[in-house]
Write an enzyme that holds these catalytic residues in place. Structure first.
Site, PDB file in Angstrom:
ATOM      1  N   LYS A 113      83.971 -31.360  11.024  1.00  0.00           N
ATOM      2  CA  LYS A 113      85.096 -30.485  10.647  1.00  0.00           C
ATOM      3  C   LYS A 113      85.543 -29.689  11.877  1.00  0.00           C
ATOM      4  CE  LYS A 113      84.147 -26.943   7.645  1.00  0.00           C
ATOM      5  NZ  LYS A 113      84.538 -25.557   7.991  1.00  0.00           N
ATOM      6  N   SER A 114      84.586 -29.206  12.647  1.00  0.00           N
ATOM      7  CA  SER A 114      84.938 -28.400  13.825  1.00  0.00           C
ATOM      8  C   SER A 114      85.733 -29.219  14.828  1.00  0.00           C
ATOM      9  CB  SER A 114      83.667 -27.867  14.497  1.00  0.00           C
ATOM     10  OG  SER A 114      83.062 -26.919  13.654  1.00  0.00           O
TER      11      SER A 114
ATOM     12  N   ARG B  42      87.020 -11.357   5.781  1.00  0.00           N
ATOM     13  CA  ARG B  42      86.311 -11.739   7.018  1.00  0.00           C
ATOM     14  C   ARG B  42      87.045 -11.089   8.207  1.00  0.00           C
ATOM     15  NH1 ARG B  42      85.160 -18.088   6.536  1.00  0.00           N
ATOM     16  NH2 ARG B  42      84.027 -17.677   8.474  1.00  0.00           N
TER      17      ARG B  42
ATOM     18  N   ASP C 241      75.578 -22.352  10.639  1.00  0.00           N
ATOM     19  CA  ASP C 241      75.911 -23.145   9.439  1.00  0.00           C
ATOM     20  C   ASP C 241      74.753 -23.971   8.890  1.00  0.00           C
ATOM     21  OD1 ASP C 241      78.370 -22.042   9.835  1.00  0.00           O
ATOM     22  OD2 ASP C 241      79.410 -23.902  10.333  1.00  0.00           O
TER      23      ASP C 241
ATOM     24  N   ARG D 140      76.006 -14.977   3.213  1.00  0.00           N
ATOM     25  CA  ARG D 140      75.021 -16.066   3.146  1.00  0.00           C
ATOM     26  C   ARG D 140      73.587 -15.585   3.342  1.00  0.00           C
ATOM     27  NH1 ARG D 140      77.997 -20.862   6.498  1.00  0.00           N
ATOM     28  NH2 ARG D 140      79.422 -21.432   4.818  1.00  0.00           N
TER      29      ARG D 140
ATOM     30  N   LYS E 223      85.573 -27.501   0.225  1.00  0.00           N
ATOM     31  CA  LYS E 223      85.950 -26.814   1.473  1.00  0.00           C
ATOM     32  C   LYS E 223      85.619 -27.684   2.695  1.00  0.00           C
ATOM     33  CE  LYS E 223      85.657 -22.345   3.783  1.00  0.00           C
ATOM     34  NZ  LYS E 223      85.328 -22.682   5.141  1.00  0.00           N
TER      35      LYS E 223
END
Ligand SMILES: O=C(O)C1=C[C@@H](OP(=O)(O)O)[C@@H](O)[C@H](O)C1
Ligand SMILES: C=C(OP(=O)(O)O)C(=O)O
Length: 419
Positions: A21-22, A119, A303, A334, A402
């Site tokens: 994804k990055s 955020r 992550d 988280r 997501k």
């Protein structure tokens, strides 16, 4: 929002994980800034990637998907225009596209959902104040109006809030009509993500010079269109590699072990815990006869911490996760969510302001878990269900879209039983 119940069952088979994804965010952005046509293969679609594609389209790029490839023609408009960009819940989309939207004089409206509005964005607000860029926002909801443009110069940015601010600036500053310097005012965390940004910028012909305390960015640079392909995502692979060492048998077919993705750290951390990486004809998997506790600094691999904490919960001894404060500003808090999930499964865990201590045990109790509307927490819960004796229930299964919309379908293909 649908809840699911997962029966305790081991997983077995081969799987191609979604591609990074990055890297996909970065490829799409760089291609959208390059005059001419770029072609990007192997982009795995997800809500976050859709947000970046739609955002770059709103800023003038032409993007179409055909035969699994993205055809991107960079066409950022000059002069005053206006754009409306829905970032969904993607922190990367928001923080990467804000400076890009201000390369030219612009009027932009950013919206988003979930926790995205709370955020941090203050790093940019300080820059807007000093550059007389007009901004209007609502507290705790993403509803941000920007008017103005970035001027080249000196940008002081903390390195320890989110690397995404630095990536956003690194994309935008080469397009300004003068040189800029990004000066880090505190040590850089998530540095692997900046390395990915620098890799992609270099691929598209953009030069950035590393300085003692940051980056020198020459202005007036032109992105060069490319043909590119995105490799497998180590942040997603981490779920299956942890599953492997907890007694499942999953081979991942699309991992590049020479990657610069920071989350490849999962392999080295699991090896430290006693696991072995095995290369087969089909790909990579890990095994472990016995797991031992370890200490992990989370600052460069935030992550993978949710699923890693599961491995620690089943390792012999006490594990420590340190420098994990930024986990509180992801899709959910988280750090707290990990502790609540592990406690619910009967694990002895202590939550500190920026750390967690986990005392390993032999088994986990299956229970009802919350996803906290966080894809990585939901996927962690699903991997836990492969080692519990009782079923595990998770609310809001849709949140995995997501980053990995096919997660539960893949889970079932690997033999999982999901109702
Ligand atoms: O640049 C990126 O692609 C990302 C950077 C990291 O964020 P922080 O730099 O805020 O830690 C990471 O958690 C996020 O999922 C993706
Ligand atoms: C934190 C994440 O992404 P982002 O910051 O882009 O929302 C993630 O994917 O775990």
């Amino acid at each position: 929002m649908t809840s699911i119940t997962i029966q305790p069952k081991k997983l077995k088979g081969t799987i191609a994980v979604p591609t990074s994804k990055s890297l996909a965010h970065r490829e799409i952005i760089a291609a959208s800034l390059a005059p001419g046509q770029s072609i990007i293969s192997n982009v795995s679609m997800s809500d976050d990637i859709t947000a970046t594609i739609e955002g770059m389209k709103a800023l003038g790029a032409l993007i179409k998907e055909e035969d699994g490839k993205l055809y991107i023609t960079g066409a950022l408009t000059n002069g005053l225009s206006n754009a409306s960009i829905d970032c969904h819940e993607s922190g990367s989309t928001l923080r990467f596209l804000i400076p890009i939207s201000l390369i030219h004089d612009n009027y932009v409206h950013f919206t988003g959902q979930g926790k995205l509005g709370s955020r941090p964005l203050d790093v940019y607000y300080k820059i807007f104040d000093s550059q007389k860029i007009v901004y209007l926002y609502r507290e705790n909801a993403l509803d941000l109006y920007l008017m103005g443009y970035l001027k080249p110069g000196r940008f002081e940015v903390p390195g320890n809030v989110s690397s995404q601010f630095i990536t956003g600036l690194l994309f935008a500053l080469p397009r300004l009509e003068g040189d800029s310097d990004i000066v880090l005012t505190s040590p850089l965390e998530s540095s692997g993500y900046i390395d990915l940004t620098l890799d992609v910028l270099k691929e598209y012909g953009i030069q950035i010079e590393q300085t003692e305390d940051g980056y020198h960015v020459p202005g007036n640079q032109v992105y060069q269109a490319q043909k590119s392909s995105v490799e497998g995502d180590f942040s997603q692979a981490a779920f299956y590699l942890v599953a492997d060492i907890l007694g499942n048998d999953i081979t991942i077919t699309n991992l590049n072990m020479d990657t610069h993705q920071g989350d490849k750290a999962i392999v080295e951390i699991l090896e430290r815990m006693g696991a072995k990486l095995i290369q087969t004809e089909e790909g990579y998997k890990m095994t472990a006869d016995k797991l031992v506790a370890t200490d992990v600094d989370a600052s460069n691999c935030p992550d993978i911490i949710p699923v890693l904490s599961l491995a620690m919960a089943l390792a012999e001894g006490t594990s420590h996760i340190t420098n994990a404060g930024r986990l509180r500003i992801k899709e959910c808090d988280r750090l707290h969510a990990i502790c609540e999930e592990l406690k619910a499964m009967n694990v002895d865990v202590t939550e500190y302001e920026d750390a967690i201590t986990i005392v390993g045990r032999k088994d986990l109790t299956g229970v009802r878990l919350s996803s906290y509307n966080d894809h990585r927490m939901a996927m962690m819960g699903a991997i836990a269900a492969t080692v519990t004796k009782e079923p595990v229930s998770i609310d809001n299964r849709e949140c995995v879209s997501k980053s990995y919309p096919e997660f539960f379908n893949d889970y079932v293909k690997l033999g999982g039983e999901v109702e």
